[in-house]
Design a protein around this motif. Structure first.
Motif, PDB file in Angstrom:
ATOM      1  N   ARG A 136       7.947  10.053  -0.611  1.00  0.00           N
ATOM      2  CA  ARG A 136       6.649   9.583  -0.111  1.00  0.00           C
ATOM      3  C   ARG A 136       5.626   9.766  -1.221  1.00  0.00           C
ATOM      4  O   ARG A 136       5.521  10.845  -1.819  1.00  0.00           O
ATOM      5  CB  ARG A 136       6.220  10.358   1.130  1.00  0.00           C
ATOM      6  CG  ARG A 136       4.761  10.118   1.549  1.00  0.00           C
ATOM      7  CD  ARG A 136       4.495  10.667   2.943  1.00  0.00           C
ATOM      8  NE  ARG A 136       5.204   9.860   3.946  1.00  0.00           N
ATOM      9  CZ  ARG A 136       5.282  10.188   5.229  1.00  0.00           C
ATOM     10  NH1 ARG A 136       4.721  11.314   5.664  1.00  0.00           N
ATOM     11  NH2 ARG A 136       5.931   9.396   6.075  1.00  0.00           N
ATOM     12  N   TYR A 137       4.867   8.705  -1.501  1.00  0.00           N
ATOM     13  CA  TYR A 137       3.814   8.728  -2.513  1.00  0.00           C
ATOM     14  C   TYR A 137       2.479   8.501  -1.812  1.00  0.00           C
ATOM     15  O   TYR A 137       2.307   7.518  -1.101  1.00  0.00           O
ATOM     16  CB  TYR A 137       4.055   7.633  -3.561  1.00  0.00           C
ATOM     17  CG  TYR A 137       5.402   7.747  -4.233  1.00  0.00           C
ATOM     18  CD1 TYR A 137       5.566   8.522  -5.376  1.00  0.00           C
ATOM     19  CD2 TYR A 137       6.522   7.105  -3.705  1.00  0.00           C
ATOM     20  CE1 TYR A 137       6.809   8.642  -5.984  1.00  0.00           C
ATOM     21  CE2 TYR A 137       7.764   7.228  -4.303  1.00  0.00           C
ATOM     22  CZ  TYR A 137       7.905   8.000  -5.439  1.00  0.00           C
ATOM     23  OH  TYR A 137       9.133   8.129  -6.027  1.00  0.00           O
ATOM     24  N   GLU A 138       1.551   9.400  -2.012  1.00  0.00           N
ATOM     25  CA  GLU A 138       0.211   9.268  -1.433  1.00  0.00           C
ATOM     26  C   GLU A 138      -0.826   9.327  -2.548  1.00  0.00           C
ATOM     27  O   GLU A 138      -0.685  10.095  -3.495  1.00  0.00           O
ATOM     28  CB  GLU A 138      -0.061  10.376  -0.418  1.00  0.00           C
ATOM     29  CG  GLU A 138       0.831  10.323   0.813  1.00  0.00           C
ATOM     30  CD  GLU A 138       0.509  11.398   1.836  1.00  0.00           C
ATOM     31  OE1 GLU A 138       0.920  11.241   2.996  1.00  0.00           O
ATOM     32  OE2 GLU A 138      -0.144  12.402   1.461  1.00  0.00           O
ATOM     33  N   PHE A 139      -1.855   8.508  -2.438  1.00  0.00           N
ATOM     34  CA  PHE A 139      -2.949   8.561  -3.401  1.00  0.00           C
ATOM     35  C   PHE A 139      -4.165   7.885  -2.784  1.00  0.00           C
ATOM     36  O   PHE A 139      -4.063   7.074  -1.856  1.00  0.00           O
ATOM     37  CB  PHE A 139      -2.584   7.883  -4.725  1.00  0.00           C
ATOM     38  CG  PHE A 139      -2.314   6.403  -4.623  1.00  0.00           C
ATOM     39  CD1 PHE A 139      -3.319   5.473  -4.893  1.00  0.00           C
ATOM     40  CD2 PHE A 139      -1.064   5.935  -4.268  1.00  0.00           C
ATOM     41  CE1 PHE A 139      -3.075   4.109  -4.805  1.00  0.00           C
ATOM     42  CE2 PHE A 139      -0.806   4.568  -4.171  1.00  0.00           C
ATOM     43  CZ  PHE A 139      -1.813   3.660  -4.443  1.00  0.00           C
ATOM     44  N   SER A 140      -5.319   8.248  -3.305  1.00  0.00           N
ATOM     45  CA  SER A 140      -6.582   7.629  -2.916  1.00  0.00           C
ATOM     46  C   SER A 140      -7.180   6.946  -4.129  1.00  0.00           C
ATOM     47  O   SER A 140      -7.106   7.472  -5.245  1.00  0.00           O
ATOM     48  CB  SER A 140      -7.556   8.677  -2.374  1.00  0.00           C
ATOM     49  OG  SER A 140      -7.024   9.324  -1.228  1.00  0.00           O
ATOM     50  N   ILE A 206     -10.123   4.279  -0.612  1.00  0.00           N
ATOM     51  CA  ILE A 206      -9.037   3.685   0.149  1.00  0.00           C
ATOM     52  C   ILE A 206      -7.819   4.580  -0.053  1.00  0.00           C
ATOM     53  O   ILE A 206      -7.479   4.940  -1.187  1.00  0.00           O
ATOM     54  CB  ILE A 206      -8.727   2.254  -0.311  1.00  0.00           C
ATOM     55  CG1 ILE A 206      -9.973   1.368  -0.187  1.00  0.00           C
ATOM     56  CG2 ILE A 206      -7.565   1.663   0.480  1.00  0.00           C
ATOM     57  CD1 ILE A 206      -9.790  -0.021  -0.788  1.00  0.00           C
ATOM     58  N   HIS A 207      -7.144   4.941   1.035  1.00  0.00           N
ATOM     59  CA  HIS A 207      -6.012   5.857   0.973  1.00  0.00           C
ATOM     60  C   HIS A 207      -4.707   5.087   1.178  1.00  0.00           C
ATOM     61  O   HIS A 207      -4.609   4.249   2.086  1.00  0.00           O
ATOM     62  CB  HIS A 207      -6.154   6.950   2.034  1.00  0.00           C
ATOM     63  CG  HIS A 207      -7.498   7.612   2.038  1.00  0.00           C
ATOM     64  ND1 HIS A 207      -7.922   8.456   1.027  1.00  0.00           N
ATOM     65  CD2 HIS A 207      -8.522   7.534   2.913  1.00  0.00           C
ATOM     66  CE1 HIS A 207      -9.149   8.884   1.289  1.00  0.00           C
ATOM     67  NE2 HIS A 207      -9.540   8.327   2.426  1.00  0.00           N
ATOM     68  N   VAL A 224       4.582   0.551   3.231  1.00  0.00           N
ATOM     69  CA  VAL A 224       3.248   0.774   2.688  1.00  0.00           C
ATOM     70  C   VAL A 224       2.258   0.933   3.828  1.00  0.00           C
ATOM     71  O   VAL A 224       2.176   0.066   4.712  1.00  0.00           O
ATOM     72  CB  VAL A 224       2.800  -0.387   1.767  1.00  0.00           C
ATOM     73  CG1 VAL A 224       1.443  -0.074   1.154  1.00  0.00           C
ATOM     74  CG2 VAL A 224       3.836  -0.654   0.688  1.00  0.00           C
ATOM     75  N   TYR A 225       1.511   2.032   3.803  1.00  0.00           N
ATOM     76  CA  TYR A 225       0.477   2.314   4.781  1.00  0.00           C
ATOM     77  C   TYR A 225      -0.873   2.402   4.065  1.00  0.00           C
ATOM     78  O   TYR A 225      -0.933   2.832   2.904  1.00  0.00           O
ATOM     79  CB  TYR A 225       0.717   3.653   5.478  1.00  0.00           C
ATOM     80  CG  TYR A 225       2.059   3.823   6.151  1.00  0.00           C
ATOM     81  CD1 TYR A 225       2.171   3.745   7.537  1.00  0.00           C
ATOM     82  CD2 TYR A 225       3.204   4.096   5.401  1.00  0.00           C
ATOM     83  CE1 TYR A 225       3.395   3.931   8.166  1.00  0.00           C
ATOM     84  CE2 TYR A 225       4.434   4.280   6.022  1.00  0.00           C
ATOM     85  CZ  TYR A 225       4.525   4.193   7.398  1.00  0.00           C
ATOM     86  OH  TYR A 225       5.745   4.383   8.018  1.00  0.00           O
ATOM     87  N   THR A 226      -1.933   2.036   4.736  1.00  0.00           N
ATOM     88  CA  THR A 226      -3.274   2.252   4.188  1.00  0.00           C
ATOM     89  C   THR A 226      -4.173   2.862   5.258  1.00  0.00           C
ATOM     90  O   THR A 226      -3.952   2.679   6.459  1.00  0.00           O
ATOM     91  CB  THR A 226      -3.934   0.953   3.689  1.00  0.00           C
ATOM     92  OG1 THR A 226      -4.197   0.099   4.803  1.00  0.00           O
ATOM     93  CG2 THR A 226      -3.078   0.240   2.668  1.00  0.00           C
ATOM     94  N   GLY A 233      -6.722   7.096  10.630  1.00  0.00           N
ATOM     95  CA  GLY A 233      -5.327   7.374  10.311  1.00  0.00           C
ATOM     96  C   GLY A 233      -4.717   6.234   9.530  1.00  0.00           C
ATOM     97  O   GLY A 233      -5.346   5.188   9.308  1.00  0.00           O
ATOM     98  N   TYR A 234      -3.462   6.428   9.120  1.00  0.00           N
ATOM     99  CA  TYR A 234      -2.758   5.412   8.354  1.00  0.00           C
ATOM    100  C   TYR A 234      -2.225   4.316   9.268  1.00  0.00           C
ATOM    101  O   TYR A 234      -1.788   4.587  10.397  1.00  0.00           O
ATOM    102  CB  TYR A 234      -1.589   6.036   7.589  1.00  0.00           C
ATOM    103  CG  TYR A 234      -2.003   6.808   6.356  1.00  0.00           C
ATOM    104  CD1 TYR A 234      -2.259   6.158   5.162  1.00  0.00           C
ATOM    105  CD2 TYR A 234      -2.123   8.193   6.401  1.00  0.00           C
ATOM    106  CE1 TYR A 234      -2.631   6.851   4.034  1.00  0.00           C
ATOM    107  CE2 TYR A 234      -2.493   8.906   5.272  1.00  0.00           C
ATOM    108  CZ  TYR A 234      -2.743   8.230   4.090  1.00  0.00           C
ATOM    109  OH  TYR A 234      -3.116   8.926   2.979  1.00  0.00           O
TER     110      TYR A 234
END
Length: 286
Positions: A136-140, A206-207, A224-226, A233-234
């Motif tokens: 899982r990759y998360e970034f803002s 934007i997350h 892909v979630y935003t 929430g996503y």
């Protein structure tokens, strides 16, 4: 020792010294940095580091006020310009974030033969991936004063995040500005707009969350979630299954492992682009 991360070493002073040089602590998360090898992410060159489901493998919060977030091996930029990468405040949820800047037409913002300013986790072993791993990759990201696409500039406005395979020309996961939206370009070259129009969100955070099962056959997936400004929430924006996600060949040194990059790469022929990034996190899903 953090319970989420286990470092088990062979006996002997030499092994202990190698481990001490290769494990660093960032906040409450241990990340590793070491030489590239054919099976990073599962073990270091000593075969001594193992990850469990739910482990945080990289956590770049930038709260120490440095462009590499205090993580050994994380390179903020290879562009020579003094402001190609710099700190900004506030961040997405804390005090600091990192900014990447490219002035197109100015060679000081070029690296590796292209206009780019990107942070790379190539040398952070825990951030690397190989076939069979699920991550899982998360970034803002914040598009600083980003202009509208005027119909004349190039359609592609630049990469914001990518997972690439070493030695391989094709990038299997790419988050990229295209016209007035943000797309994902996937392992088989399909594209999809995960943010249909970024213009209402310029200068806002934007997350993103991206889940990937890395495979060399058609059993992989990309989700892909935003979370857009104002959302709590996503939301799942794009899901691909039955997909070959790991594009490396593994021959002649190519495709030995993959790694993420974030910042800016490519864009218009002229002008300046700036993007902020914060809270870049990698989590083991298997």
């Amino acid at each position: 020792m953090n319970k989420q991360f286990r470092c088990v070493t062979a006996r002997g002073a030499a092994a202990m010294l190698l481990l001490a040089a290769s494990c660093t602590r960032t906040g409450n998360t241990i990340v590793t940095a070491g030489p590239e090898n054919g099976n990073p992410g599962k073990s270091m060159v000593t075969g001594s580091t193992f990850f469990s489901v739910g482990d945080t493998l990289l956590n770049a919060t930038y709260e120490d006020g440095t462009t590499n977030s205090g993580i050994t091996g994380l390179t903020a930029t290879d562009a020579p310009a003094a402001d190609a990468a710099y700190m900004v405040s506030p961040g997405a949820g804390g005090t600091y974030a990192v900014a990447h800047k490219v002035v197109f037409g100015d060679s000081a913002y070029m690296s590796d033969g292209a206009y780019r300013s990107e942070t790379t986790a190539r040398l952070v072993t825990a951030a690397n991936f190989v076939p069979g791993q699920e991550r899982r990759y998360e970034f803002s990201v914040l598009l600083k004063d980003w202009p509208d696409w005027n119909g004349m500039n190039p359609v592609d406005g630049g990469n914001l995040f990518q997972c690439r395979v070493s030695g391989d020309y094709y990038v299997p996961v790419m988050i990229r500005v295209r016209r007035n939206g943000i797309i994902i370009r996937e392992a088989d070259a399909q594209t999809f707009a995960v943010v249909s129009d970024y213009r209402p969100y310029v200068n806002q955070w934007i997350h993103f969350r991206i889940d990937v099962l890395w495979t060399t056959d058609s059993t992989g997936y990309i989700k892909v979630y935003t979370q857009l400004p104002g959302e709590t929430g996503y939301t799942l924006r794009r899901e691909r299954t039955n997909l070959r996600t790991y594009t490396g060949t593994g021959t002649s040194g190519g495709g030995a492992f993959g790694y993420p990059k974030w910042g800016l790469y490519g864009g218009p022929d002229t002008g300046t682009r700036i993007a902020y990034h914060d809270n870049v996190r990698i989590i083991a899903l298997n």
